[in-house]
Each structure stands twice: as structure tokens, then as C-alpha cells.
Design a protein around this motif. Sequence first.
Motif, PDB file in Angstrom:
ATOM      1  N   HIS A 135      36.778  30.854  39.434  1.00 12.88           N
ATOM      2  CA  HIS A 135      36.252  31.443  38.164  1.00 12.88           C
ATOM      3  C   HIS A 135      37.402  31.424  37.139  1.00 12.88           C
ATOM      4  N   GLY A 136      37.251  31.952  35.831  1.00 12.18           N
ATOM      5  CA  GLY A 136      38.410  31.777  34.810  1.00 12.18           C
ATOM      6  C   GLY A 136      38.283  33.157  34.347  1.00 12.18           C
ATOM      7  N   HIS A 137      38.425  33.101  32.798  1.00 14.01           N
ATOM      8  CA  HIS A 137      37.990  33.950  31.893  1.00 14.01           C
ATOM      9  C   HIS A 137      39.314  35.094  31.582  1.00 14.01           C
ATOM     10  N   THR A 138      40.083  35.517  32.657  1.00 20.28           N
ATOM     11  CA  THR A 138      41.226  36.356  32.485  1.00 20.28           C
ATOM     12  C   THR A 138      42.459  35.407  32.623  1.00 20.28           C
ATOM     13  N   PRO A 139      43.305  35.128  31.719  1.00 22.05           N
ATOM     14  CA  PRO A 139      44.373  34.163  31.698  1.00 22.05           C
ATOM     15  C   PRO A 139      45.652  34.746  32.701  1.00 22.05           C
ATOM     16  N   VAL A 140      46.060  33.950  33.652  1.00 21.10           N
ATOM     17  CA  VAL A 140      47.143  34.321  34.606  1.00 21.10           C
ATOM     18  C   VAL A 140      48.106  33.430  34.208  1.00 21.10           C
ATOM     19  N   GLU A 141      49.280  33.679  34.981  1.00 23.61           N
ATOM     20  CA  GLU A 141      50.509  32.795  34.792  1.00 23.61           C
ATOM     21  C   GLU A 141      50.457  31.636  35.778  1.00 23.61           C
ATOM     22  N   ARG A 142      50.005  31.931  37.108  1.00 22.82           N
ATOM     23  CA  ARG A 142      50.128  30.958  38.163  1.00 22.82           C
ATOM     24  C   ARG A 142      48.453  30.987  38.799  1.00 22.82           C
ATOM     25  N   ILE A 143      48.341  30.314  39.495  1.00 28.50           N
ATOM     26  CA  ILE A 143      46.823  30.223  40.176  1.00 28.50           C
ATOM     27  C   ILE A 143      47.005  30.426  41.920  1.00 28.50           C
ATOM     28  N   TYR A 144      46.485  31.407  42.051  1.00 27.46           N
ATOM     29  CA  TYR A 144      46.272  31.943  43.722  1.00 27.46           C
ATOM     30  C   TYR A 144      45.060  31.907  44.138  1.00 27.46           C
ATOM     31  N   PHE A 145      45.184  31.799  45.555  1.00 31.77           N
ATOM     32  CA  PHE A 145      43.668  32.018  46.201  1.00 31.77           C
ATOM     33  C   PHE A 145      43.899  33.169  47.140  1.00 31.77           C
ATOM     34  N   ASP A 146      42.937  34.082  47.246  1.00 37.19           N
ATOM     35  CA  ASP A 146      43.040  35.380  48.061  1.00 37.19           C
ATOM     36  C   ASP A 146      42.252  35.034  49.182  1.00 37.19           C
ATOM     37  N   GLY A 147      41.569  34.019  49.555  1.00 38.71           N
ATOM     38  CA  GLY A 147      40.778  33.799  50.674  1.00 38.71           C
ATOM     39  C   GLY A 147      39.183  33.833  50.020  1.00 38.71           C
ATOM     40  N   VAL A 148      38.943  34.356  48.952  1.00 36.24           N
ATOM     41  CA  VAL A 148      37.804  34.750  48.617  1.00 36.24           C
ATOM     42  C   VAL A 148      37.571  34.308  47.232  1.00 36.24           C
ATOM     43  N   ARG A 149      38.837  34.850  46.271  1.00 32.39           N
ATOM     44  CA  ARG A 149      38.542  34.386  44.746  1.00 32.39           C
ATOM     45  C   ARG A 149      39.795  33.213  44.272  1.00 32.39           C
ATOM     46  N   VAL A 170      42.115  22.121  38.386  1.00 35.27           N
ATOM     47  CA  VAL A 170      42.385  22.304  40.151  1.00 35.27           C
ATOM     48  C   VAL A 170      41.667  21.502  40.870  1.00 35.27           C
ATOM     49  N   ASN A 171      42.380  20.763  41.737  1.00 32.60           N
ATOM     50  CA  ASN A 171      41.771  20.214  42.880  1.00 32.60           C
ATOM     51  C   ASN A 171      41.563  21.013  43.946  1.00 32.60           C
ATOM     52  N   LEU A 172      40.242  21.467  44.004  1.00 32.12           N
ATOM     53  CA  LEU A 172      40.018  22.525  45.208  1.00 32.12           C
ATOM     54  C   LEU A 172      39.979  22.115  46.547  1.00 32.12           C
ATOM     55  N   THR A 173      39.804  20.630  46.695  1.00 24.12           N
ATOM     56  CA  THR A 173      39.687  19.919  48.108  1.00 24.12           C
ATOM     57  C   THR A 173      41.203  20.111  48.752  1.00 24.12           C
ATOM     58  N   GLU A 174      42.333  19.914  47.762  1.00 26.40           N
ATOM     59  CA  GLU A 174      43.680  19.952  48.212  1.00 26.40           C
ATOM     60  C   GLU A 174      44.440  20.997  47.975  1.00 26.40           C
ATOM     61  N   MET A 175      44.048  21.988  46.926  1.00 31.98           N
ATOM     62  CA  MET A 175      44.495  23.405  46.693  1.00 31.98           C
ATOM     63  C   MET A 175      45.821  23.083  45.909  1.00 31.98           C
ATOM     64  N   ILE A 176      45.876  22.043  45.091  1.00 32.32           N
ATOM     65  CA  ILE A 176      46.832  21.842  43.929  1.00 32.32           C
ATOM     66  C   ILE A 176      46.155  21.559  42.490  1.00 32.32           C
ATOM     67  N   LYS A 191      52.756  19.530  37.963  1.00 29.94           N
ATOM     68  CA  LYS A 191      51.911  19.679  39.256  1.00 29.94           C
ATOM     69  C   LYS A 191      52.230  20.650  39.896  1.00 29.94           C
ATOM     70  N   ARG A 192      51.489  21.626  40.532  1.00 25.80           N
ATOM     71  CA  ARG A 192      51.816  22.956  41.297  1.00 25.80           C
ATOM     72  C   ARG A 192      50.761  22.865  42.484  1.00 25.80           C
ATOM     73  N   LYS A 193      51.304  23.797  43.420  1.00 24.22           N
ATOM     74  CA  LYS A 193      50.440  24.165  44.449  1.00 24.22           C
ATOM     75  C   LYS A 193      49.738  25.476  44.196  1.00 24.22           C
ATOM     76  N   VAL A 194      48.331  25.517  44.731  1.00 23.96           N
ATOM     77  CA  VAL A 194      47.849  26.827  44.524  1.00 23.96           C
ATOM     78  C   VAL A 194      48.379  27.777  45.563  1.00 23.96           C
ATOM     79  N   GLY A 195      48.777  28.936  45.189  1.00 18.37           N
ATOM     80  CA  GLY A 195      49.449  30.127  45.740  1.00 18.37           C
ATOM     81  C   GLY A 195      48.361  30.629  46.758  1.00 18.37           C
ATOM     82  N   LYS A 196      48.839  31.435  47.729  1.00 18.97           N
ATOM     83  CA  LYS A 196      48.048  32.166  48.697  1.00 18.97           C
ATOM     84  C   LYS A 196      48.306  33.487  48.710  1.00 18.97           C
ATOM     85  N   ILE A 197      47.448  34.480  48.749  1.00 15.55           N
ATOM     86  CA  ILE A 197      47.761  35.834  48.550  1.00 15.55           C
ATOM     87  C   ILE A 197      47.012  36.582  49.564  1.00 15.55           C
TER      88      ILE A 197
END
Length: 232
Positions: A172-186, A207-213, A226-232
Motif C-alpha cells: 500500500h501507500g497513502h501515508t508518506p514515510v522516510e524509508r520502506i519497511y516490510f513487517d511481514g504483513v504490510r 519497489v521491486n517486490l520480488t527482490e525486496m529492493i 537504490k535501497r533495500k526494503v527494511g524488515k521490522i
Amino acid sequence: MKYFITDIHGDLKGMRLLLKHVGVDLTKDQLVIGGDMINRGKDSAGVVKEVKALMEKHPDNVQAIIGNHEEMMSWYFERGDRLWLSHGGNETVQSFQKAFPDEKRRQEHISWACSLPLFFEDDEFVYTHAGFNPYEPLDGQNREILWMEEMDFYSISKDLLLSATKGKPIVHGHTPVERIYFDGVRINCDLGSNTYSIVEERGLALVNLTEMIYWVYKSAQKKIEKRKVGKI
């Protein structure tokens, strides 16, 4: 590869640069646009025109969903609700008038943007603009999810959401964030195109969802990072 871009907000140049820089091949790659194509930026009409054309050229690989800014636009044209005008609507009207001198073509593109679906689902993910209500079936979601506050969405338990989506994470999107993170669900992919924060100028993310970058285009600095999607 599966790609997602959201909250473009009139940044046609940024969208084009990202797709070209990354080398997205729409004859085989999937691209989902997460809504809010319009307002704030210089070329809202151009973004709508381009996304519509891409969907028509690659109907199996390109999908767009509606955002709350398109929803506000529909309220304005359908019932005269002026809320949209205070959120960039005046500039968007001018953009459409300039891009489409012919009223019929102009209205065709506006109607198309306002009639996009609330969500898209593939074999791995569910895509929405702002959030998801786990107490309603996917095909019965209320349009209020276009306006869902991130605090409310992220207060929902992961197990409840995954149960509702049959194990599929929500992009999803809608709410601006400084970095992109994946919490396992969102995974929130809105980096605030054409908005500014105290910390730094925000950007537009692909966002490349296949490689999470992901790649972020910062218009003020005219550069792509270019950045990596973080995990939380």
C-alpha cells in the motif's frame, strides 16, 4: 518481476525515469500503480494518460487502483464537492484542460481514473491504496479503506490480517514515510512524492517486490537512489 509504484502525485518525469532506469519490461514484468496519480505535481493529466495507455497496451501486466485523491476528484465532478480543490484540484483541472483540449477525451480520462478498482490481488500480494479491513471480505471492502490512517491499519494484528487475506501481505501507500519497511504483513511504499519533510526532501519510489529492493527518485536533487526494503 513484480513492481509497485504509488502516490505519484503528478510526477510524470519521475515515473518515467524510474521505469527506464530500472529497466522494467512490461511485456513480462508486472506493474501495479497504487492510486493517487494526481494532485500536487505539475503533470497529473500526463500521469493519468500514461498509466491508462500502459494498461491498454499491457492489460495482463499493468494494473492501477484508485486512491483517495481520485476519489475526491470523483466527488467534485459527480456532485460538486469542493474538498478536492483545496488538495490540489485546481492545478489538476488546469493540467487536464491543457493535456486534453477536447472535452470528450478529457472526461474520458477523468472518468477512467475515478472508476478504478479499490484493490488488486495476485498470487502473492493484495494491493490497496491505504489499508484493509480484515472484518470484511476482500470483495466487500468499504471505500473508507482509501482514507485509512496508518496508525489504525498498523494497530491490526498480523495474524488477523493474514487470515483475512489468506496469507498474502498487503502492499500500500497513502501515508508518506522516510524509508520502506516490510513487517511481514504490510509494506508502505509511499515516500511522499511532491511533499517535503523536516528531515529531507521526499521522493517517488519504485519497489521491486520480488527482490525486496527499491529505487527512489528525488526531483529536487535530480538523482535516483537504490535501497533495500527494511524488515521490522
